[in-house]
Scaffold this active site. Structure first.
Site, PDB file in Angstrom:
ATOM      1  N   LYS A  22      -3.600   1.027   7.727  1.00 32.37           N
ATOM      2  CA  LYS A  22      -4.504   1.150   8.851  1.00 32.37           C
ATOM      3  C   LYS A  22      -4.212   2.422   9.664  1.00 32.37           C
ATOM      4  O   LYS A  22      -4.360   3.485   9.140  1.00 32.37           O
ATOM      5  CB  LYS A  22      -4.427  -0.126   9.691  1.00 32.37           C
ATOM      6  CG  LYS A  22      -4.432  -1.432   8.848  1.00 32.37           C
ATOM      7  CD  LYS A  22      -5.729  -1.679   8.114  1.00 32.37           C
ATOM      8  CE  LYS A  22      -5.640  -2.798   7.076  1.00 32.37           C
ATOM      9  NZ  LYS A  22      -5.120  -4.080   7.551  1.00 32.37           N
ATOM     10  N   ASP A  33       3.614  -8.275  14.121  1.00 34.20           N
ATOM     11  CA  ASP A  33       2.730  -7.479  13.263  1.00 34.20           C
ATOM     12  C   ASP A  33       2.096  -6.438  14.181  1.00 34.20           C
ATOM     13  O   ASP A  33       1.228  -6.749  14.990  1.00 34.20           O
ATOM     14  CB  ASP A  33       1.673  -8.388  12.620  1.00 34.20           C
ATOM     15  CG  ASP A  33       0.729  -7.622  11.688  1.00 34.20           C
ATOM     16  OD1 ASP A  33       0.566  -6.402  11.879  1.00 34.20           O
ATOM     17  OD2 ASP A  33       0.142  -8.253  10.793  1.00 34.20           O
ATOM     18  N   TYR A  46      -4.665 -12.526  11.477  1.00 28.17           N
ATOM     19  CA  TYR A  46      -5.325 -11.801  10.392  1.00 28.17           C
ATOM     20  C   TYR A  46      -5.501 -12.762   9.205  1.00 28.17           C
ATOM     21  O   TYR A  46      -4.556 -13.459   8.816  1.00 28.17           O
ATOM     22  CB  TYR A  46      -4.456 -10.597  10.007  1.00 28.17           C
ATOM     23  CG  TYR A  46      -4.894  -9.893   8.751  1.00 28.17           C
ATOM     24  CD1 TYR A  46      -6.085  -9.164   8.733  1.00 28.17           C
ATOM     25  CD2 TYR A  46      -4.144  -9.951   7.592  1.00 28.17           C
ATOM     26  CE1 TYR A  46      -6.497  -8.513   7.586  1.00 28.17           C
ATOM     27  CE2 TYR A  46      -4.545  -9.289   6.437  1.00 28.17           C
ATOM     28  CZ  TYR A  46      -5.728  -8.573   6.446  1.00 28.17           C
ATOM     29  OH  TYR A  46      -6.129  -7.935   5.299  1.00 28.17           O
ATOM     30  N   ARG A  60      12.929   1.827  -8.225  1.00 24.33           N
ATOM     31  CA  ARG A  60      12.521   0.595  -7.550  1.00 24.33           C
ATOM     32  C   ARG A  60      13.343   0.425  -6.273  1.00 24.33           C
ATOM     33  O   ARG A  60      12.860  -0.035  -5.250  1.00 24.33           O
ATOM     34  CB  ARG A  60      12.707  -0.635  -8.453  1.00 24.33           C
ATOM     35  CG  ARG A  60      12.207  -1.905  -7.764  1.00 24.33           C
ATOM     36  CD  ARG A  60      12.428  -3.236  -8.481  1.00 24.33           C
ATOM     37  NE  ARG A  60      12.748  -3.192  -9.866  1.00 24.33           N
ATOM     38  CZ  ARG A  60      13.993  -3.313 -10.351  1.00 24.33           C
ATOM     39  NH1 ARG A  60      15.014  -3.508  -9.546  1.00 24.33           N
ATOM     40  NH2 ARG A  60      14.206  -3.258 -11.649  1.00 24.33           N
TER      41      ARG A  60
HETATM   42  C1  LIG Z   1      -4.638  -5.266   6.989  1.00 25.21           C
HETATM   43  C2  LIG Z   1      -3.680  -6.082   7.716  1.00 25.21           C
HETATM   44  C3  LIG Z   1      -2.616  -6.708   7.064  1.00 25.21           C
HETATM   45  C4  LIG Z   1      -2.443  -6.635   5.561  1.00 25.21           C
HETATM   46  O1  LIG Z   1      -2.159  -5.344   5.131  1.00 25.21           O
HETATM   47  P1  LIG Z   1      -2.547  -4.776   3.675  1.00 25.21           P
HETATM   48  O2  LIG Z   1      -2.029  -3.406   3.710  1.00 25.21           O
HETATM   49  O3  LIG Z   1      -4.044  -4.852   3.559  1.00 25.21           O
HETATM   50  O4  LIG Z   1      -1.881  -5.661   2.691  1.00 25.21           O
HETATM   51  C5  LIG Z   1      -1.723  -7.440   7.826  1.00 25.21           C
HETATM   52  N1  LIG Z   1      -1.879  -7.581   9.162  1.00 25.21           N
HETATM   53  C6  LIG Z   1      -2.905  -6.995   9.820  1.00 25.21           C
HETATM   54  C7  LIG Z   1      -3.022  -7.176  11.290  1.00 25.21           C
HETATM   55  C8  LIG Z   1      -3.841  -6.242   9.128  1.00 25.21           C
HETATM   56  O5  LIG Z   1      -4.863  -5.676   9.787  1.00 25.21           O
END
Ligand SMILES: *Cc1c(COP(=O)(O)O)cnc(C)c1O
Length: 399
Positions: A213, A188, A116, A64
């Site tokens: 992504k 982000d 988001y 962990r």
């Molecule tokens: C998809 C996404 C998230 C969340 O990520 P997950 O891996 O789906 O939990 C956060 N911020 C942005 C801009 C995203 O596109």
């Protein structure tokens, strides 16, 4: 055949050299596995590690807290974001959750209004009930940001380009203010990826990723990360990893690491394709507005040019006939673009934010922030641009 039982020698520390991004995406803080020489780290499928005597071990105690496959991923990500440290999580939202837990009741956060949808839900439905307050404003408006900051403001949460309207927030402009007020700044960086933009170099304190992504890049794994050189944030994220444990497994860490090696070439192709599609859409008679920072008419074009290497693989547009039914009809006609949530994979995806990713944002809030009914978002993949354009063209004709 020469054999040696010695550990494989480390090469020169690549970080000491002034390497470029394509090289770093493959080599940053990476080295062959020491016992076998394996070029890629093995998938260390273990929950615990043998200790010689209590507390005496080879650097890992319990999975962990650390796992060597995960550590290899964290080192690569830290290298790409120019951070001293990185912690990987089981999802992007898990990474955000870990970071936000450094806030305390009474603290306030200022974020962008076209955030988001999942981030908006985490902020308002998970953290607000614990006494943390969130303000959603137009962060492209620096004067408005200055007005919104008060004595309780502890963090500014930036997303740029924003989702799904692709607004561009001036990272250096915002961090210049947060630094003066002693406020933490978080970016982000999911939409841009470190290939296009490195927020820590623009003054941000931490970068968040949904590695699901562009970093993973193949739509086959969920993951997230925090990259930072900020001591307090590092201490918090290490503690959260240990205390609440939303860690990715070794297989997921491996898949993400594998994906990142081709980030630069994938991202560049996506950008090139998105440019061509944007140029096509702008001139189409049935298309309303095209949101793409690469267009010289985009209000954030100049800032994007300064803070990004290219303009990204995401673009959105509306139809002249601005109705939900019309957008849904269009999306049902595309053959290469797959109707799906998510983005950043090799395959092109299409989505309708209003009824999909941004479904949890109340209608009044949504319309106020410019998310109109026919808004369609494209995640442009790495296929041939001509095929993608033809696909959009035939779908527009049919709808
Ligand atoms: C998809 C996404 C998230 C969340 O990520 P997950 O891996 O789906 O939990 C956060 N911020 C942005 C801009 C995203 O596109």
């Amino acid at each position: 055949m020469a054999r040696t039982s010695e550990p494989v020698k480390q090469r020169i520390n690549l970080m000491d050299k002034n390497l470029h991004f394509n090289t770093l995406a493959i080599h940053a803080r990476q080295h062959p596995e020491s016992t076998s020489g394996a070029v890629m780290p093995p998938i260390f499928q273990t929950s615990t590690y043998a200790q010689e005597s209590p507390g005496v071990h080879k650097g890992h105690e319990y999975a962990r807290v650390t796992n060597p496959t995960r550590t290899a991923l964290e080192n690569l990500l830290a290298g790409l974001e120019d951070a001293t440290d990185c912690a990987a999580y089981a999802s992007g939202l898990a990474a955000m959750d870990a970071l936000l837990k450094m806030l305390r009741p009474g603290d306030e956060v200022i974020s962008t209004h076209d955030l988001y949808g999942g981030s908006y839900r985490l902020f308002t439905q998970v953290f607000e009930p614990y006494g943390i307050r969130f303000h959603f404003i137009d962060l492209t408006d620096i004067a408005l940001l200055k007005e919104t900051i008060n004595a309780k403001t502890r963090m500014i949460w930036i997303e740029t380009p924003t989702n799904p309207l692709l607004s561009i927030i001036d990272i250096a402009g915002v961090t210049d203010i947060t630094r003066r007020h002693g406020i933490l700044s978080v970016v982000d960086n999911t939409f841009a990826s470190p290939y296009l933009q490195q927020p820590l170099k623009l003054g941000a304190d931490a970068v968040i990723h949904s590695t699901t992504k562009y970093l993973g890049g193949h739509s086959d794994v969920i993951g997230g990360a925090i990259c930072t050189s900020h001591k307090e944030i590092i201490a918090n994220m290490r503690f959260q990893t240990k205390a609440s444990g939303a860690v990715p497994g070794p297989m997921d860490s491996y898949l993400t690491l594998r994906g990142i090696k081709t980030l630069a070439v994938r991202m560049q192709r996506s950008c090139d394709n998105a440019h061509k599609i944007a140029a096509y859409l702008v001139n189409h008679k049935d298309v309303g507005h095209v949101y793409y920072p690469g267009l010289s008419t985009h209000p954030g074009h100049r800032i994007a040019k300064n803070q990004m290497r290219d303009f990204g693989g995401m673009l959105s547009f509306t139809l002249k006939d601005d109705r939900v039914e019309k957008a849904l009809n269009f999306m049902s006609q595309t053959e290469i673009f797959t109707l799906a949530e998510s983005l950043g994979g090799v395959e092109s995806l299409i989505s309708h934010p209003v009824s999909m990713t941004h479904g949890s944002i109340p209608v009044e809030v949504r319309r106020k922030s410019g998310l109109s009914d026919s808004l369609i978002r494209l995640s442009v993949g790495i296929e041939d641009a001509d095929d993608l354009i033809e696909d959009i063209g035939q779908a527009l004709e049919k709808c």
